[in-house]
Each structure stands twice: as structure tokens, then as C-alpha cells.
Design an enzyme around this catalytic site. Structure first.
Site, short mmCIF file in Angstrom:
data_model
loop_
_atom_site.label_atom_id
_atom_site.label_comp_id
_atom_site.label_asym_id
_atom_site.label_seq_id
_atom_site.Cartn_x
_atom_site.Cartn_y
_atom_site.Cartn_z
N GLY A 8 0.53 -1.14 -0.07
CA GLY A 8 -0.05 0.01 0.09
C GLY A 8 0.85 1.23 0.04
O GLY A 8 2.11 1.20 0.06
N ASN A 9 0.18 2.43 -0.04
CA ASN A 9 0.82 3.74 -0.04
C ASN A 9 1.56 3.93 1.37
O ASN A 9 2.73 4.65 1.35
CB ASN A 9 0.04 5.04 -0.05
CG ASN A 9 -0.33 4.68 -1.71
OD1 ASN A 9 0.41 4.86 -2.81
ND2 ASN A 9 -1.69 4.74 -1.87
N THR A 10 1.05 3.35 2.41
CA THR A 10 1.75 3.62 3.50
C THR A 10 2.49 2.31 4.35
O THR A 10 3.50 2.41 4.88
CB THR A 10 0.57 3.92 4.71
OG1 THR A 10 -0.08 5.04 4.15
CG2 THR A 10 0.91 4.10 6.01
N LEU A 12 3.55 -1.90 3.52
CA LEU A 12 3.63 -3.24 3.01
C LEU A 12 3.34 -4.22 4.20
O LEU A 12 3.88 -4.56 4.91
CB LEU A 12 5.06 -3.34 2.40
CG LEU A 12 5.20 -4.64 1.85
CD1 LEU A 12 6.38 -4.68 0.91
CD2 LEU A 12 5.67 -5.84 2.71
N ASP A 104 -5.94 -3.32 -5.35
CA ASP A 104 -6.40 -3.61 -4.01
C ASP A 104 -7.89 -3.56 -3.83
O ASP A 104 -8.41 -4.54 -3.27
CB ASP A 104 -5.72 -2.56 -3.03
CG ASP A 104 -6.08 -1.10 -3.16
OD1 ASP A 104 -6.37 -0.84 -4.41
OD2 ASP A 104 -5.80 -0.39 -2.29
N ARG A 105 -8.46 -2.65 -4.63
CA ARG A 105 -9.90 -2.55 -4.79
C ARG A 105 -10.50 -3.78 -5.62
O ARG A 105 -11.40 -4.53 -4.98
CB ARG A 105 -10.32 -1.36 -5.30
CG ARG A 105 -10.26 -0.15 -4.82
CD ARG A 105 -10.70 0.91 -5.60
NE ARG A 105 -12.22 1.14 -6.02
CZ ARG A 105 -12.79 1.68 -6.74
NH1 ARG A 105 -12.02 2.56 -7.43
NH2 ARG A 105 -14.21 1.71 -7.04
N ASP A 124 -12.41 -0.90 2.36
CA ASP A 124 -10.93 -1.14 2.60
C ASP A 124 -10.49 0.61 3.22
O ASP A 124 -10.45 1.34 2.45
CB ASP A 124 -10.35 -1.13 1.41
CG ASP A 124 -8.83 -1.55 1.59
OD1 ASP A 124 -8.39 -1.46 2.95
OD2 ASP A 124 -8.24 -2.01 0.82
#
Length: 246
Positions: A8-10, A12, A104-105, A124
Site C-alpha cells: 500500500g501507500n503507507t 507493506l 487492492d480494490r 477498505d
């Protein structure tokens, strides 16, 4: 062993499980790392040994993906990256250009479709929060994307000249903020939770089964009509790639 990785952006997130089973199997190890601090050395010190394959999904930039590819190459491990699809079994993407949907979606919808054939709403709550709605026949009906709590805070700090604070000023606990930091963070949290709760309640009233994943969605655990599943992206990743690669 199979290593599943959700970038993810924030953060792993990863988990390791037996390779070759027709069911997801027991999780041997799991962990998470901050995405922006990643390096091959950090991956080497945290990823388990004895991995035979890596399956990963990513919404991060190419630099981050390349680090995973480089680690896999150094370990002589086969690596496969999941992509958003136009259709998976009876699940049909509503996007004309499916590649424009974050993987991810797509994967949380794949995972939810395995859990129920009823109309489903999948939420999510990550850096951005997403809600996607799938009809009983598998047709993706569309959804919503809204900023997560951290993005709300970052936006306010970026665009408001006289609001600033340091990390050590953050407040814990419930109640009103009694400093700028506390007011901003608690305000963002309350706004985010109120919006997500309202939309989840509407989905339930409309007959959708509601599944939630992502750390900022844990507050919905209090509602026993809502199903919180921690690793829904990884579940979808395994399901999608296992049946694609088998």
C-alpha cells in the site's frame, strides 16, 4: 513456501503460507513494513527464508515494486504481480479501462465474492478509504473513494498556513483535542469514522452484506452485522493468482 505481499501507500503487509494447497492454508508467518522506508536490505532482514514464490499486489510507485522484484531476483525466487482484471469468474469490473482501478480494490472484491454470493459492499480503510458494491450476479456496480484519516490531516497541514505541529504533540485517548495536534487528528478521525459508518449503515439497509478491511476500519467491529477481515487484500491475491496460475 509462498510469500503473499500487499504493498500500500503507507505499509507493506506480507504473510507466508504453504505452497501448492488448493486452500489458502495455515499462515506460517506474517508482518508489515513502512512502505516509504523500504530497501532491499530491509526486505532481506524481514522476509522469511525458504520462499519459493512471491505473489504481490501494489498501489505504490514503480520504485517500490522494483525493490520487491530485485529482492526476488537476488533470492532466485519466482515473482508474479497481480493486475486488475476486466472479469474474474463471475465478478465483472464496471470500469471501461480496468487498469485504472487500484488492484487492492479489485482483490478485496474477489475475496468477498468467495465469501458470499449475496449483494456485497466491501470497505477498505487505508491511506484512502474505498467502498465498492457488487450485485448478486457478480456485476460491480461502482463505489466511492474518500481520503483516509492520515490524508485528511496531511491535506489540512498542507493547505492551512497557521496549522502545524510535531509528531510528539499528538494526543491519545478519547474526547476533544486540547491542542492543535489533538484537534486536527481527532477531528479527522471522527469525520472519517462518521462518513464510513453512515455509508456502511446505508449498505446494510439496502440489503448488502458488508465486509471491512484496513486498520482504520477496526472501529466497525463493534457492529455485529459487519464482518471485519484483516487481510482481505491478501485473501483476494491468493484466490485470484492461484486460479490464474494453476
Amino acid at each position: 513456501m509462498l510469500l503473499l505481499v500487499d504493498i500500500g501507500n503507507t505499509r507493506l503487509k506480507w504473510r507466508c503460507q504453504p505452497l501448492g494447497s488448493e486452500v489458502q492454508g495455515e499462515v506460517v508467518r506474517r508482518g508489515s513494513l513502512p512502505t516509504q522506508e523500504l530497501s532491499v536490505e530491509l526486505l532481506d532482514s524481514h522476509f522469511p527464508q525458504g520462499v519459493q514464490q512471491i505473489w504481490f499486489a501494489s498501489v505504490a510507485d514503480t520504485r517500490i515494486n522494483d525493490l520487491v522484484q530485485e529482492w526476488a531476483k537476488d533470492q532466485c525466487v519466482t515473482v508474479v504481480q497481480a493486475q486488475t482484471q476486466a472479469q474474474w469468474q463471475d465478478l465483472v469490473n464496471s470500469y471501461t479501462q480496468c487498469s485504472r482501478m487500484g488492484v487492492d480494490r479489485w482483490l478485496v472484491m474477489v475475496a468477498a465474492r468467495q465469501l458470499t454470493k449475496q449483494p456485497v459492499c466491501v470497505i477498505d480503510c487505508g491511506s484512502a478509504s474505498t467502498l465498492d458494491f457488487v450485485a448478486a450476479n457478480g456485476q460491480h456496480e461502482g463505489g466511492y473513494i474518500l481520503p483516509g484519516q492520515r490524508l485528511m490531516v496531511q491535506s489540512l497541514l498542507k493547505d492551512t498556513a497557521n496549522i502545524s505541529f510535531k509528531t510528539q504533540e499528538l494526543e491519545v485517548g478519547v474526547g476533544y483535542g486540547t491542542s492543535t495536534a489533538g484537534a486536527v487528528v481527532k477531528g479527522a478521525k471522527n469525520l472519517h469514522q462518521a462518513g464510513i459508518k453512515m455509508m456502511a449503515t446505508q449498505a446494510l439497509e439496502q440489503g448488502y452484506v458488508v465486509y471491512v478491511t484496513g486498520g482504520d476500519g477496526e472501529f466497525l467491529k463493534a457492529n455485529n452485522r459487519i464482518h471485519f477481515i484483516e487481510d482481505l487484500v491478501l485473501d483476494g491475491l491468493w484466490t485470484c493468482l492461484y486460479h490464474t496460475l494453476a
